[in-house]
Enzyme design. Structure first.
Site, PDB file in Angstrom:
ATOM      1  N   GLY A  28       0.799  -1.213   0.000  1.00  0.00           N
ATOM      2  CA  GLY A  28       0.000   0.000   0.000  1.00  0.00           C
ATOM      3  C   GLY A  28       0.835   1.268   0.000  1.00  0.00           C
ATOM      4  CB  THR A  29       3.890   2.253   1.849  1.00  0.00           C
ATOM      5  OG1 THR A  29       3.290   2.049   3.137  1.00  0.00           O
ATOM      6  CG2 THR A  29       4.812   3.465   1.909  1.00  0.00           C
TER       7      THR A  29
ATOM      8  CG  ASN B  52      -4.721   4.398  10.098  1.00  0.00           C
ATOM      9  OD1 ASN B  52      -4.925   5.445   9.482  1.00  0.00           O
ATOM     10  ND2 ASN B  52      -3.766   4.302  11.014  1.00  0.00           N
TER      11      ASN B  52
ATOM     12  CD  GLN C  21      -6.962  -0.037   7.885  1.00  0.00           C
ATOM     13  OE1 GLN C  21      -7.720  -0.966   8.083  1.00  0.00           O
ATOM     14  NE2 GLN C  21      -5.685  -0.085   8.251  1.00  0.00           N
TER      15      GLN C  21
ATOM     16  CG  HIS D 232      -0.988  -6.514   4.941  1.00  0.00           C
ATOM     17  ND1 HIS D 232      -0.956  -6.162   6.265  1.00  0.00           N
ATOM     18  CD2 HIS D 232      -0.609  -5.412   4.254  1.00  0.00           C
ATOM     19  CE1 HIS D 232      -0.574  -4.904   6.387  1.00  0.00           C
ATOM     20  NE2 HIS D 232      -0.353  -4.424   5.180  1.00  0.00           N
TER      21      HIS D 232
ATOM     22  CB  THR E  11      10.831 -10.137 -11.678  1.00  0.00           C
ATOM     23  OG1 THR E  11      11.870 -10.061 -12.657  1.00  0.00           O
ATOM     24  CG2 THR E  11      10.126 -11.476 -11.782  1.00  0.00           C
TER      25      THR E  11
ATOM     26  CB  CYS F  36       3.148   2.404  10.169  1.00  0.00           C
ATOM     27  SG  CYS F  36       2.457   1.211   9.028  1.00  0.00           S
TER      28      CYS F  36
END
Length: 383
Positions: free
Chosen positions: A71-72, A150, A178, A200, A236, A323
Site C-alpha cells: 500500500g505504501t 485506520n 482500510q 494484507h 519482476t 507503523c
C-alpha cells in the site's frame, strides 16, 4: 488461552485458501512471467487471473489495475505521479488524519517545494468539507484523502468528494487501504481517479498491493527498470503474492455480507466496555465508520500499559497505527480531533475480522475490567 486477535487494521490472518493458492507458485510454477516459454507463461496466467479477481472486488477494468509491493508504494506512486503530471501546479490537498504513508510523503513533498494543505476534522473525526471546497481551484494539483481512518474507522464521504474534484477537473487519489474488503468499493461508479490498497488488510499476503488508475489518467512510474505492469512499474512481479492477493480479493468479495456480523460483535465489545468500565468513551463518530473498528479511550491511563497487560493474556490490540507504534505521544489523529491528552493517552483500537467470534469478545469483556482496575490502582495519569 488461545490468541484473541483484535488488531486486524494492522494486518489480518492469511486465509488458508489464500495460502493454498500461493503454494504452487512457490514450489512448482516458479517461472518468470516475462519469459516466453510455457513454464514462464503459467506464472503470467496466474497474474492475469489475479488481476481479474482484484478488479472485480473494487469495480474497475483490468487494464486500470497495477500491482505494487504494498500500500505504501501504491500511495507514493499515485501521489508523486499525479503531482508530476500536473506541473507546474504544486498544491497538494490532504487531511490532518492521514496514514503515515501519505502524511510523511506529503511532508517530504513540502521540503521539495510543494504546497501541502491539510484539511482539518472535527471532534468526531468528520472532514471539514467547507475547508476542502475552499481549496478546490485551478491551483490545486491533486487531492489525496483516505476513505477509512485506520485508527478510528471513521469514513470520509469519498463519493461526494470525488464528484467535487471531478467538477473542478482536479485528480483525486483515495487511500482505500482500510476500506477495501470491509465495505463495498466500486471505484468506477464513484469516478475515482486513483486508489491505493494492500492485500494484507483483507486476509491476503504481505508485500503486495494494488493501485487503480482510471483510464486516461497520466501517471509517471515511480519504479523504472522494465516493461512490467504495462510499463508502469519495473521489476519482476511477485507472482505468489499477486496470486494470493487475487484469491483474497475473490473471498473478500464473497464475504462482504459477513461484515454485518462483524459489526454486531464490534458493538457487543464496545457497549460492554462502556457499560462495565467507568471513565471510558469512544473516539470518533459511530454513525459513519468501518464495521470492524472501535477506538475506546480509558481515561487517565496509558495505552502502552493496557496493551502490555492484554498481551500477557494473549490478546492483541493496538494504540493506533502499527507503523507509528513506539511513540508515547497521542496519535496525530486524536490530536487533530482535539481529544484531551488525558483521554487520548489511553486510547486503544480494537479491530475485528470475519474470524472474530462472540466467545472471544465475551472473554475480553470478562478479563478487561480486572486489568483496567488493576492499572487504575497503581498507574493513574495525573489529573
Amino acid at each position: 488461552m488461545d490468541l484473541i486477535y483484535l488488531d486486524n487494521n494492522a494486518t489480518t490472518r492469511p486465509d488458508p485458501r489464500v495460502v493454498e493458492a500461493m503454494t504452487p507458485f512457490l514450489t512448482q510454477w516458479y517461472g518468470n512471467p516475462s519469459s516466453v516459454h510455457r513454464f514462464g507463461q503459467h506464472s503470467r496466467q496466474g497474474i492475469d487471473a489475479a488481476r481479474g479477481q482484484v478488479s472485480q472486488l473494487i469495480g474497475c477494468g483490468e487494464s486500470e489495475l497495477m500491482f505494487t509491493g504494498g500500500g505504501t508504494e501504491a500511495i507514493n506512486t499515485a501521489i508523486r505521479g499525479l503531482l508530476q503530471a500536473r506541473s507546474p501546479r504544486k498544491r497538494v490537498v490532504t487531511s490532518a488524519v492521514e496514514h503515515s504513508a501519505t502524511r510523511e510523503l506529503c511532508q517530504q513533498l513540502a521540503r521539495e517545494g510543494a504546497q501541502v494543505v491539510e484539511i482539518g476534522v472535527d471532534r468526531t473525526g468528520a472532514l471539514d468539507m467547507d475547508q476542502l471546497m475552499a481549496h478546490l481551484d485551478g491551483d490545486t494539483a491533486l487531492v489525496t484523502l483516505l476513505w477509512a481512518n485506520n485508527e478510528t474507522g471513521v469514513l470520509f464521504p469519498i463519493p461526494e468528494i470525488a464528484q467535487l474534484c471531478r467538477r473542478q477537473k482536479i485528480p483525486f487519489h483515495c487511500d482505500g487501504t482500510q476500506a477495501v474488503g470491509k465495505i463495498p468499493v466500486q471505484v468506477s461508479q464513484i469516478q475515482l481517479d486513483a486508489m491505493s490498497f494492500a492485500s494484507h488488510k483483507f486476509h491476503g499476503p504481505k508485500g503486495v498491493g494494488g493501485l487503480f488508475i482510471r483510464r486516461g489518467i497520466r501517471l509517471r512510474p515511480l519504479i523504472i527498470g522494465g516493461p512490467q505492469e504495462r510499463n508502469r512499474r519495473g521489476g519482476t512481479e511477485n507472482v505468489p503474492g499477486i496470486v494470493g492477493m487475487g484469491k483474497a480479493a475473490e473471498i473478500a468479495r464473497e464475504s462482504l455480507p459477513l461484515m454485518d456480523n462483524v459489526a454486531l460483535l464490534r458493538d457487543r465489545l464496545e457497549q460492554g466496555i462502556l457499560n462495565i468500565i467507568p471513565q471510558t468513551s469512544v473516539n470518533g463518530r459511530t454513525d459513519q465508520r468501518l464495521p470492524n473498528t472501535t477506538n475506546i479511550a480509558f481515561h487517565r491511563l496509558e495505552a502502552e500499559a493496557i496493551l502490555l497487560l492484554l498481551s500477557e493474556q494473549n490478546i492483541a490490540a493496538s494504540a493506533g497505527a502499527a507503523c507509528s507504534s513506539g511513540s508515547l505521544e497521542p496519535s496525530h489523529v486524536l490530536r487533530a480531533m482535539r481529544i484531551d491528552d488525558r483521554i487520548a493517552h489511553g486510547a486503544i483500537r480494537f479491530s475485528l475480522s470475519r474470524y472474530s467470534t462472540q466467545e472471544q469478545i465475551d472473554q475480553m469483556l470478562q478479563l478487561l475490567p480486572t486489568l483496567i482496575q488493576r492499572l487504575r490502582s497503581v498507574l493513574p495519569v495525573g489529573i
